[in-house]
Design a protein around this motif. Structure first.
Motif, PDB file in Angstrom:
ATOM      1  N   ARG A 334      37.641  46.469  52.552  1.00 15.97           N
ATOM      2  CA  ARG A 334      36.358  45.832  52.900  1.00 15.97           C
ATOM      3  C   ARG A 334      35.413  45.861  51.711  1.00 15.97           C
ATOM      4  N   TRP A 335      35.449  46.951  50.948  1.00 16.11           N
ATOM      5  CA  TRP A 335      34.580  47.047  49.765  1.00 16.11           C
ATOM      6  C   TRP A 335      34.953  45.931  48.771  1.00 16.11           C
ATOM      7  N   TYR A 336      36.257  45.732  48.557  1.00 10.21           N
ATOM      8  CA  TYR A 336      36.654  44.674  47.607  1.00 10.21           C
ATOM      9  C   TYR A 336      36.303  43.281  48.146  1.00 10.21           C
ATOM     10  N   PHE A 337      36.395  43.108  49.478  1.00 10.12           N
ATOM     11  CA  PHE A 337      35.952  41.833  50.074  1.00 10.12           C
ATOM     12  C   PHE A 337      34.469  41.590  49.782  1.00 10.12           C
ATOM     13  N   ASP A 338      33.674  42.659  49.932  1.00 12.44           N
ATOM     14  CA  ASP A 338      32.220  42.529  49.767  1.00 12.44           C
ATOM     15  C   ASP A 338      31.790  42.493  48.308  1.00 12.44           C
ATOM     16  N   HIS A 339      32.700  42.760  47.397  1.00 13.81           N
ATOM     17  CA  HIS A 339      32.325  42.832  45.971  1.00 13.81           C
ATOM     18  C   HIS A 339      33.215  41.920  45.129  1.00 13.81           C
ATOM     19  N   GLU A 340      33.349  40.688  45.590  1.00 13.67           N
ATOM     20  CA  GLU A 340      34.200  39.738  44.862  1.00 13.67           C
ATOM     21  C   GLU A 340      33.698  39.521  43.438  1.00 13.67           C
ATOM     22  N   ASP A 341      32.369  39.539  43.272  1.00 15.67           N
ATOM     23  CA  ASP A 341      31.818  39.321  41.927  1.00 15.67           C
ATOM     24  C   ASP A 341      32.192  40.456  40.986  1.00 15.67           C
ATOM     25  N   TRP A 342      32.181  41.666  41.530  1.00 14.21           N
ATOM     26  CA  TRP A 342      32.570  42.833  40.715  1.00 14.21           C
ATOM     27  C   TRP A 342      33.997  42.611  40.190  1.00 14.21           C
ATOM     28  N   MET A 343      34.879  42.209  41.101  1.00 13.20           N
ATOM     29  CA  MET A 343      36.275  42.003  40.702  1.00 13.20           C
ATOM     30  C   MET A 343      36.382  40.862  39.690  1.00 13.20           C
ATOM     31  N   LYS A 344      35.630  39.792  39.933  1.00 14.65           N
ATOM     32  CA  LYS A 344      35.677  38.657  38.992  1.00 14.65           C
ATOM     33  C   LYS A 344      35.218  39.102  37.609  1.00 14.65           C
ATOM     34  N   ASN A 345      34.132  39.877  37.576  1.00 14.78           N
ATOM     35  CA  ASN A 345      33.605  40.325  36.280  1.00 14.78           C
ATOM     36  C   ASN A 345      34.610  41.200  35.532  1.00 14.78           C
ATOM     37  N   VAL A 346      35.233  42.141  36.237  1.00 14.38           N
ATOM     38  CA  VAL A 346      36.119  43.056  35.503  1.00 14.38           C
ATOM     39  C   VAL A 346      37.471  42.423  35.158  1.00 14.38           C
ATOM     40  N   THR A 347      37.808  41.338  35.840  1.00 20.27           N
ATOM     41  CA  THR A 347      39.110  40.715  35.519  1.00 20.27           C
ATOM     42  C   THR A 347      38.960  39.518  34.582  1.00 20.27           C
ATOM     43  N   SER A 348      37.749  39.265  34.119  1.00 17.44           N
ATOM     44  CA  SER A 348      37.614  38.164  33.152  1.00 17.44           C
ATOM     45  C   SER A 348      37.901  38.738  31.755  1.00 17.44           C
ATOM     46  N   GLY A 349      38.103  37.891  30.790  1.00 14.50           N
ATOM     47  CA  GLY A 349      38.241  38.340  29.399  1.00 14.50           C
ATOM     48  C   GLY A 349      39.495  39.156  29.158  1.00 14.50           C
ATOM     49  N   ASP A 350      39.285  40.392  28.622  1.00 12.97           N
ATOM     50  CA  ASP A 350      40.409  41.197  28.140  1.00 12.97           C
ATOM     51  C   ASP A 350      41.444  41.523  29.212  1.00 12.97           C
ATOM     52  N   TYR A 351      41.018  41.600  30.466  1.00  9.70           N
ATOM     53  CA  TYR A 351      41.949  41.961  31.532  1.00  9.70           C
ATOM     54  C   TYR A 351      43.126  40.976  31.582  1.00  9.70           C
ATOM     55  N   GLN A 352      42.803  39.688  31.423  1.00  9.83           N
ATOM     56  CA  GLN A 352      43.865  38.671  31.491  1.00  9.83           C
ATOM     57  C   GLN A 352      44.914  38.925  30.417  1.00  9.83           C
ATOM     58  N   LYS A 353      44.444  39.263  29.224  1.00  8.18           N
ATOM     59  CA  LYS A 353      45.384  39.534  28.109  1.00  8.18           C
ATOM     60  C   LYS A 353      46.244  40.754  28.452  1.00  8.18           C
ATOM     61  N   TYR A 354      45.578  41.805  28.953  1.00 15.16           N
ATOM     62  CA  TYR A 354      46.308  43.025  29.332  1.00 15.16           C
ATOM     63  C   TYR A 354      47.380  42.675  30.359  1.00 15.16           C
ATOM     64  N   TYR A 355      46.988  41.897  31.376  1.00 13.28           N
ATOM     65  CA  TYR A 355      47.906  41.601  32.480  1.00 13.28           C
ATOM     66  C   TYR A 355      49.126  40.819  31.978  1.00 13.28           C
ATOM     67  N   GLU A 356      48.849  39.808  31.143  1.00 13.15           N
ATOM     68  CA  GLU A 356      49.950  38.971  30.643  1.00 13.15           C
ATOM     69  C   GLU A 356      50.928  39.796  29.807  1.00 13.15           C
ATOM     70  N   THR A 357      50.414  40.672  28.938  1.00 13.67           N
ATOM     71  CA  THR A 357      51.312  41.466  28.086  1.00 13.67           C
ATOM     72  C   THR A 357      52.067  42.494  28.921  1.00 13.67           C
ATOM     73  N   MET A 358      51.360  43.139  29.840  1.00 14.46           N
ATOM     74  CA  MET A 358      51.953  44.228  30.625  1.00 14.46           C
ATOM     75  C   MET A 358      53.032  43.693  31.573  1.00 14.46           C
ATOM     76  N   TYR A 359      52.759  42.544  32.201  1.00 14.28           N
ATOM     77  CA  TYR A 359      53.663  42.048  33.247  1.00 14.28           C
ATOM     78  C   TYR A 359      54.499  40.849  32.800  1.00 14.28           C
ATOM     79  N   ASN A 360      54.432  40.535  31.484  1.00 19.04           N
ATOM     80  CA  ASN A 360      55.248  39.431  30.941  1.00 19.04           C
ATOM     81  C   ASN A 360      55.078  38.127  31.704  1.00 19.04           C
ATOM     82  N   VAL A 361      53.842  37.747  31.985  1.00 21.68           N
ATOM     83  CA  VAL A 361      53.665  36.476  32.705  1.00 21.68           C
ATOM     84  C   VAL A 361      52.870  35.498  31.850  1.00 21.68           C
TER      85      VAL A 361
END
Ligand code: NAD
Ligand code: DAU
Length: 361
Positions: A334-361
């Motif tokens: 429920r907290w993550y549902f109520d804080h979609e902006d928080w998740m959007k902010n932390v997954t923008s930028g460097d997170y995408q690079k981390y995810y692609e390298t870590m999970y080979n996608v």
């Protein structure tokens, strides 16, 4: 009235701890939060308390001796240190171990030395009622066999396997050496896996919640049967405070939830709970299903099972976990549902690079 120097207070557990402490003690405490704000540190986690009179933030690196000594010099009333700051993600430590040694070992050495210098009296004893709490992990004990009756006790020998757990073990040993050599007033806590609000989505639970809500695959390492012992983060915050105020100095306390689950069970519970929470009219309900689960290459050196025996903290201090997993995971979702902006902010930028390298996608 105590004045706390909290390191790493902008991270997951640190920010939950600061919320917990202000909720419990109100205006009767001061907290100085020292954090360098790595990718894992986020001042948004503390937005609602940033203007509290008892709270202040100092951006500093715990490996920067001069900066840390200055904080003690500027605040001679600091009588509690709660040391969370660390590099905390096992997968990152496998790819880039050096920063783990730097922050977790060297940073802890700087914190210990600065507190010792500030608190030591001319006769080599320490100012009364001044205490340092080092927040550590159950991963220092290594791994347990796939057997429901084996547990980590405070007496279990250290046997770390990942660069992360080795660096945390090193930091624990440093704290122990200060207690043994100087009678430096400290405690160590070794806790199991935490979950709850503000957890960065590189860790299993928030990563699975975020991926599912975005219709992305849910990457389960190996056979998915590794076991972790999950504790709601607020229960951890409460345990830390109780150990610092009621624990015997120089002692280690294990903190755990007696809530061992295989990773695949966790992923299934997340999907089931998400589906219960999503409105029938929500288009995401069509794709949040178990079809998203995908087994991927195992983590190198993947520890099989962690399970804490929290007997000592229960019998000596009276702490027990209060949040059942079923309730805690629902609150978290429920907290993550109520804080979609928080998740959007932390997954923008460097997170995408981390995810692609870590999970080979
Ligand atoms: P996190 O990665 O979410 O937060 C770490 C925080 O430390 C961030 O705010 C980061 O900016 C800060 N930091 C990192 N390097 C720093 C440096 N050099 N100087 C100053 N600040 C720095 O971590 P977390 O999950 O909140 O874990 C906090 C502590 O608890 C760690 O010591 C970790 O080993 C321990 N722990 C974590 C868990 C868990 O399940 N997450 C369980 C047991 C113990
Ligand atoms: O036990 C305490 C430790 O718990 C803390 O000291 C660490 O800071 C914290 O990160 C955590 O370590 P783990 O490695 O256990 O947590 P993580 O969330 O990374 O992984 C939990 C389990 O899920 C582990 O068996 C690996 C698996 N996993 C993880 C991810 C990120 C997957 O199967 N897929 C994934 O994508």
């Amino acid at each position: 009235m105590h004045t706390y120097l909290v390191t790493g207070g902008a991270g997951f557990i640190g920010s939950n701890y600061i919320h917990y402490m202000f909720k419990k003690y109100g205006d009767d405490i001061r907290i100085i939060n020292v954090d360098v704000l790595t990718y894992a540190g986020n001042l948004e986690n503390l937005r609602d308390i940033e203007n509290k009179p008892g709270y202040s933030f100092v951006k500093a690196d715990i490996t920067d001796k001069a900066a840390i000594e200055k904080i003690f010099a500027d605040n001679p009333d600091i009588d509690r240190v709660v040391h969370f700051a660390a590099e905390s993600h096992v997968d990152r430590s496998i790819r880039n171990p050096e920063v783990f040694v730097q922050t977790n070992v060297m940073g802890t050495a700087v914190m210990l030395n600065a507190a010792k210098a500030a608190w030591e009296l001319p006769d080599g004893t320490f100012k009364p009622d001044h205490k340092f709490l080092h927040v550590s992990t159950d991963e220092v004990y290594g791994t347990l066999p796939d057997d429901d009756n084996a547990y980590f006790y405070e007496t279990t020998p250290y046997d770390p396997h990942s660069p992360y757990s080795a660096s945390k073990a090193g930091s624990d040993m440093l704290v122990k050496s200060y207690m043994d050599t100087y009678k430096f007033p400290a405690n160590i806590t070794n806790c199991s896996n935490n979950y709850g609000p503000y957890q960065f989505p590189e860790k299993l639970i928030p990563l699975m919640i975020n991926n599912a809500l975005n219709g992305k695959k849910l990457p389960v390492y190996g056979d998915g049967l590794n076991v972790r012992d999950w504790l709601y983060v607020e229960d951890h915050a409460k345990a830390i405070d109780m150990v610092q105020e009621q624990g015997r100095l120089f002692e280690t306390y294990n903190i755990g939830g007696h809530n061992e689950k295989r990773n695949i069970e966790i992923v299934n519970i997340i999907i089931d709970t998400l589906r219960e929470e999503l409105d029938d009219s929500d288009p995401r309900k069509a794709y949040v299903t178990k079809d998203l689960i995908t087994y991927v290459e195992d983590r190198k050196g993947h520890d099989r099972r962690y399970a804490i025996a929290p007997d000592k903290i229960k019998s000596e201090i009276g702490w027990e976990p209060e949040t059942m997993f079923k309730e805690g995971i629902r609150k978290t979702i429920r907290w993550y549902f109520d804080h979609e902006d928080w998740m959007k902010n932390v997954t923008s930028g460097d997170y995408q690079k981390y995810y692609e390298t870590m999970y080979n996608v």
